[in-house]
Design an enzyme around this catalytic site. Structure first.
Site, PDB file in Angstrom:
ATOM      1  N   CYS A 116      23.183  25.901  33.699  1.00 59.97           N
ATOM      2  CA  CYS A 116      22.413  26.871  32.898  1.00 59.97           C
ATOM      3  C   CYS A 116      23.134  28.205  32.729  1.00 59.97           C
ATOM      4  O   CYS A 116      22.740  29.025  31.899  1.00 59.97           O
ATOM      5  CB  CYS A 116      21.041  27.090  33.522  1.00 59.97           C
ATOM      6  SG  CYS A 116      20.164  25.541  33.747  1.00 59.97           S
ATOM      7  N   HIS A 256      17.357  33.312  31.479  1.00 56.59           N
ATOM      8  CA  HIS A 256      17.390  31.861  31.262  1.00 56.59           C
ATOM      9  C   HIS A 256      15.945  31.359  31.219  1.00 56.59           C
ATOM     10  O   HIS A 256      15.114  31.759  32.032  1.00 56.59           O
ATOM     11  CB  HIS A 256      18.164  31.195  32.396  1.00 56.59           C
ATOM     12  CG  HIS A 256      18.042  29.703  32.408  1.00 56.59           C
ATOM     13  ND1 HIS A 256      18.249  28.949  31.278  1.00 56.59           N
ATOM     14  CD2 HIS A 256      17.711  28.827  33.389  1.00 56.59           C
ATOM     15  CE1 HIS A 256      18.062  27.677  31.575  1.00 56.59           C
ATOM     16  NE2 HIS A 256      17.724  27.577  32.852  1.00 56.59           N
ATOM     17  N   ASN A 286      13.356  23.942  28.999  1.00 63.52           N
ATOM     18  CA  ASN A 286      14.621  24.396  29.573  1.00 63.52           C
ATOM     19  C   ASN A 286      15.768  23.689  28.839  1.00 63.52           C
ATOM     20  O   ASN A 286      15.965  22.485  29.011  1.00 63.52           O
ATOM     21  CB  ASN A 286      14.619  24.054  31.076  1.00 63.52           C
ATOM     22  CG  ASN A 286      15.887  24.488  31.779  1.00 63.52           C
ATOM     23  OD1 ASN A 286      16.877  24.857  31.148  1.00 63.52           O
ATOM     24  ND2 ASN A 286      15.866  24.436  33.102  1.00 63.52           N
TER      25      ASN A 286
END
Ligand code: UT7
Length: 329
Positions: A116, A256, A286
């Site tokens: 990520c 994020h 996500n």
């Protein structure tokens, strides 16, 4: 404030047309509810790739938009960096597929694996290459087809992820615009808390691996959550210190997008009010390394930030990795 050497000239994003809502899990036999997913994660829906949509195609589409906005032709690209946790093939890098599709004949192309945190790690590499004179024009793409690597029988993980891509053209800084700081860390002792246990060189694909589904993403959710909150708050502070800025100087925090509760905790620990925090996790889930550039592009398109705005980006992911950056757009 630090003098920047490289700037994000333009960004773009691309997500699959197909939307999967929390209600759609019932149809594939997943025992969950919209209420559970919303309460624990803040996610309502996510985009899922359809036939023919790949990490390469999504990344190339985002790249074309960013390049058009930056006024950059494929032949001007010196380097293509792709951050991805979901490459189309294990060899060669998916970045070379993007290069071929774009016709960026002069460029070198390679993938980076920082989960990520890929966009911020990539930004740091791009800045370094421009600083050293190794490149003038860098295309940074963060593209993910998480739907291909998550376990669609595991309700604890499959509800979390989505597909999509963001891209940025990075060039030499002009008029004080640019990357004011970057901060990166990792801790490999925690790798097994979020990983794909098999399918690599140690335990190659086999009928047994397929049967056990160990080639797919496994996560110790609660442990990841704890570390994410701590590391993202620490990261935010480090990027601000390195840029010699205070929380009050930030126009927008782009964290994020993994979980609304992690985002809220990060904002609280950093001392940034939620009206200065960009949140779109409810619509995308996500998307790993694509989440920050997708959010940055949306925030710019909506006019929340523009040229001269100061944006703080913070990420956390598998590795564990964590990273942050302050940029003047
Ligand atoms: O990109 C960075 C990496 N990822 C993250 O940042 C994710 C970090 N972790 C999280 O966001 C959270 O830990 C989750 C959203 C994954 C899980 O939330 P949680 O509050 O930590 O739940 P849990 O894993 O402790 O599970 C609680 C219960 C369990 O049932 P029991 O054992 O208490 O009876 C699970 O079986 O919820 C159950 N559960 C579900 N129930 C309905 C797990 N997944 C689901 C589901 N629907 N989809």
């Amino acid at each position: 404030m630090k003098r920047p050497s490289a700037q994000i000239s333009a960004v773009g994003r691309s997500v699959p047309a197909r939307v999967m809502t929390n209600y759609d899990f019932a149809a594939i036999g997943i025992e969950t509810t919209h209420e559970w997913i919303m309460e624990r994660t803040g996610i309502s829906e996510r985009h899922i790739a359809g036939p023919g949509e790949t990490t390469c195609s999504l990344g190339a589409d985002a790249a074309r938009i960013a390049m058009k906005r930056a006024g950059v032709q494929p032949g001007e690209l010196d380097v293509i960096i792709l951050s991805t946790a979901s490459p189309d093939r294990l060899l060669p890098a998916t970045a070379v597929d993007i290069q071929a599709v774009l016709g960026a004949t002069r460029a070198s192309a390679f993938d980076i694996s920082a989960a990520c945190c890929g966009f911020i790690y990539g930004l740091t590499i791009a800045e370094g290459m421009i600083n050293s004179g190794a490149a003038e024009t860098v295309l940074l793409v963060s593209s993910e087809k998480m739907s291909a690597i998550c376990d669609w029988t595991d309700r604890a993980t499959c509800v979390l992820f989505g597909d999509g891509a963001g891209a940025a053209v990075i060039r030499r800084s002009q008029k004080g615009r640019g990357i004011l700081s970057t901060f990166m860390r990792s801790d490999g002792t925690l790798a097994d808390l979020l990983y794909r246990p098999a399918g690599g060189a140690t335990t190659p694909m086999s009928p047994a691996v397929l049967e056990a589904r160990t080639h797919l993403v496994h996560m110790a959710g609660r442990e990841v959550f704890k570390h994410a909150v701590r590391s993202m708050a620490e990261s935010a502070g480090r990027a601000l210190d390195l840029a010699r800025l205070n929380v009050g100087d930030i126009d927008l925090l782009i964290p994020h997008q993994a979980n609304l509760r992690i985002i809220e905790a990060t904002a609280k620990h950093t001392g940034i009010p939620m009206d200065k925090v960009y949140v779109n996790v409810e619509r995308y889930g996500n998307t790993s390394s694509a989440s920050i550039p997708i959010a940055l592009d949306e925030a710019m398109q909506r006019g929340l930030v523009g040229e001269g705005s100061i944006v703080l980006m913070v990420a956390f992911g598998a590795g564990f990795t964590w990273a942050s950056s302050v940029v003047r757009l």
